[in-house]
Design a protein around this motif. Structure first.
Motif, PDB file in Angstrom:
ATOM      1  N   LEU A   1       0.832  -1.199   0.000  1.00 51.46           N
ATOM      2  CA  LEU A   1       0.000   0.000   0.000  1.00 51.46           C
ATOM      3  C   LEU A   1       0.870   1.254   0.000  1.00 51.46           C
ATOM      4  O   LEU A   1       1.867   1.331   0.727  1.00 51.46           O
TER       5      LEU A   1
ATOM      6  N   TRP B   1      -5.995   7.680  11.289  1.00 55.02           N
ATOM      7  CA  TRP B   1      -5.939   6.320  10.773  1.00 55.02           C
ATOM      8  C   TRP B   1      -6.966   6.131   9.673  1.00 55.02           C
ATOM      9  O   TRP B   1      -8.045   6.698   9.708  1.00 55.02           O
TER      10      TRP B   1
ATOM     11  N   TYR C   1       2.416   5.894  17.277  1.00 55.53           N
ATOM     12  CA  TYR C   1       1.616   6.195  16.088  1.00 55.53           C
ATOM     13  C   TYR C   1       1.780   5.103  15.030  1.00 55.53           C
ATOM     14  O   TYR C   1       2.294   5.339  13.930  1.00 55.53           O
ATOM     15  N   LEU C   2       1.297   3.919  15.383  1.00 56.12           N
ATOM     16  CA  LEU C   2       1.391   2.784  14.478  1.00 56.12           C
ATOM     17  C   LEU C   2       0.066   2.040  14.448  1.00 56.12           C
ATOM     18  O   LEU C   2      -0.600   1.901  15.469  1.00 56.12           O
ATOM     19  N   ALA C   3      -0.314   1.601  13.257  1.00 56.81           N
ATOM     20  CA  ALA C   3      -1.551   0.838  13.078  1.00 56.81           C
ATOM     21  C   ALA C   3      -1.250  -0.452  12.342  1.00 56.81           C
ATOM     22  O   ALA C   3      -0.221  -0.594  11.675  1.00 56.81           O
TER      23      ALA C   3
ATOM     24  N   TYR D   1      -3.270  -3.225   9.667  1.00 59.15           N
ATOM     25  CA  TYR D   1      -4.400  -3.453   8.778  1.00 59.15           C
ATOM     26  C   TYR D   1      -4.378  -4.904   8.309  1.00 59.15           C
ATOM     27  O   TYR D   1      -3.315  -5.491   8.105  1.00 59.15           O
TER      28      TYR D   1
ATOM     29  N   PRO E   1      -8.404  -3.416   2.452  1.00 59.31           N
ATOM     30  CA  PRO E   1      -7.782  -3.378   3.780  1.00 59.31           C
ATOM     31  C   PRO E   1      -8.776  -2.961   4.857  1.00 59.31           C
ATOM     32  O   PRO E   1      -9.707  -2.188   4.604  1.00 59.31           O
TER      33      PRO E   1
ATOM     34  N   LEU F   1      -8.889  -1.724   9.073  1.00 61.12           N
ATOM     35  CA  LEU F   1      -8.134  -1.302  10.251  1.00 61.12           C
ATOM     36  C   LEU F   1      -8.360  -2.308  11.383  1.00 61.12           C
ATOM     37  O   LEU F   1      -9.486  -2.595  11.757  1.00 61.12           O
TER      38      LEU F   1
ATOM     39  N   ASP G   1      -2.987   3.264  17.154  1.00 60.76           N
ATOM     40  CA  ASP G   1      -2.192   3.759  18.285  1.00 60.76           C
ATOM     41  C   ASP G   1      -1.448   2.618  18.989  1.00 60.76           C
ATOM     42  O   ASP G   1      -1.407   2.551  20.224  1.00 60.76           O
TER      43      ASP G   1
ATOM     44  N   TYR H   1      -0.570  -5.553   7.258  1.00 59.85           N
ATOM     45  CA  TYR H   1       0.316  -4.411   7.026  1.00 59.85           C
ATOM     46  C   TYR H   1       0.381  -3.541   8.275  1.00 59.85           C
ATOM     47  O   TYR H   1      -0.631  -3.294   8.923  1.00 59.85           O
TER      48      TYR H   1
ATOM     49  N   GLN I   1       1.465   0.417   9.576  1.00 59.40           N
ATOM     50  CA  GLN I   1       1.504   1.764   8.992  1.00 59.40           C
ATOM     51  C   GLN I   1       1.830   2.766  10.086  1.00 59.40           C
ATOM     52  O   GLN I   1       1.310   2.675  11.202  1.00 59.40           O
ATOM     53  N   GLN I   2       2.679   3.751   9.765  1.00 58.15           N
ATOM     54  CA  GLN I   2       2.997   4.784  10.735  1.00 58.15           C
ATOM     55  C   GLN I   2       2.399   6.115  10.295  1.00 58.15           C
ATOM     56  O   GLN I   2       2.265   6.383   9.094  1.00 58.15           O
ATOM     57  N   ARG I   3       2.060   6.948  11.269  1.00 56.95           N
ATOM     58  CA  ARG I   3       1.574   8.290  10.949  1.00 56.95           C
ATOM     59  C   ARG I   3       2.285   9.349  11.800  1.00 56.95           C
ATOM     60  O   ARG I   3       1.805  10.453  11.950  1.00 56.95           O
TER      61      ARG I   3
ATOM     62  N   TRP J   1       5.242  12.652   8.109  1.00 56.23           N
ATOM     63  CA  TRP J   1       4.612  12.721   6.793  1.00 56.23           C
ATOM     64  C   TRP J   1       5.626  12.370   5.705  1.00 56.23           C
ATOM     65  O   TRP J   1       6.764  12.834   5.753  1.00 56.23           O
TER      66      TRP J   1
ATOM     67  N   PRO K   1       2.520   9.349   5.451  1.00 56.52           N
ATOM     68  CA  PRO K   1       2.267   8.063   6.102  1.00 56.52           C
ATOM     69  C   PRO K   1       2.844   6.951   5.231  1.00 56.52           C
ATOM     70  O   PRO K   1       2.763   7.021   4.000  1.00 56.52           O
TER      71      PRO K   1
ATOM     72  N   PHE L   1       3.637   2.532   4.799  1.00 60.09           N
ATOM     73  CA  PHE L   1       3.214   1.180   5.154  1.00 60.09           C
ATOM     74  C   PHE L   1       4.404   0.229   5.058  1.00 60.09           C
ATOM     75  O   PHE L   1       5.335   0.444   4.276  1.00 60.09           O
TER      76      PHE L   1
END
Lengths: 119, 107
Positions: free
Chosen positions: A45, A105, B32-34, B36, B44, B46, B50, B87, B89-91, B94, B96, B98
């Motif tokens: 992605l 998110w 700041y990680l998710a 998916y 995908p 979620l 966090d 997967y 992903q960080q936010r 900038w 973001p 994956f």
């Protein structure tokens, strides 16, 4: 139920243009930041672009800057992605998704629309 | 941009097994990680945000932990429907970004 439905994908020649749409329903569209994320065939992605809730502040990945334009029509609850000067490496499924704030998110995601660029 | 690496690339386990997936970031992302989940042919979804919070409707067998640069997603007892790509992903920074994904296969 929150729904995001993309459309507009298809086969286009290298150098051509395409406009994607994402119809939103089930939530207050004008309150959310909206994003496009793409996935090349068999790949991961990649975030492409985002736009703030009132449409005044678009942001782009370096790979599409100057070629793609994101926009939205809050009256129609629709997000757009105008893609110009398309290249073979733009071939991907394009998903629209939303966040509560600029860096939130991604939840949920639309079903995606496939863009194929032939060289 | 922050680079995420995931390991292993593929995990092949039996129903009822415990699955442990790893995600590492090239610099600290705090919490700041998710995570998916993408099932075959699907969009995908979620799972975790966090670093450790389950998203709405996600079963309790999914849990996650970590902070800084090292994160883990655990599926406590695999179900056949858990076959998917996962997967991270960080936010924190900038744009973001994956990770490349971990494929979980059920034997």
């Amino acid at each position: 139920e929150v729904q995001l439905v993309e459309s507009g994908g298809g086969l286009v020649q290298s150098g051509g243009s395409l406009r994607l749409s994402c119809a939103a329903s089930g939530f207050t569209f004008s309150s959310y930041w909206m994003h496009w994320v793409r996935q090349a065939p068999g790949k991961g992605l990649v975030w492409v672009s985002r736009i703030n809730s009132d449409g005044s502040s678009p942001t782009y990945a370096d790979s599409v800057k100057g070629r793609f334009t994101i926009s939205r029509d809050n009256a129609k609850n629709t997000l757009y992605l105008q893609m110009n000067s398309l290249r073979a490496d733009d071939t991907a499924v394009y998903y629209c998704t939303r966040t509560m704030n600029p860096g939130g998110w991604f939840d949920p995601w639309g079903q995606g629309t496939l863009v194929t660029v032939s060289s | 941009e922050i680079v995420l690496t995931q390991s292993p690339a593929t995990l092949s386990l039996s129903p009822g097994d415990r699955a442990t997936l790893s995600c590492r970031t090239s610099q600290s992302v705090g919490s700041y990680l998710a995570w998916y989940q993408q099932k075959p042919g699907q969009t995908p979804r979620l799972l975790i945000y966090d670093a450790s919070n389950r998203a709405t409707g996600i079963p309790a067998r999914f849990s996650a932990s970590g902070a800084g640069t090292d994160f883990t997603l655990t599926i406590s007892s695999l179900e056949p429907e858990d076959t998917a790509l996962y997967y991270c992903q960080q936010r924190n920074d900038w744009p973001p970004t994956f990770g490349p994904g971990t494929k979980v296969e059920i034997k």
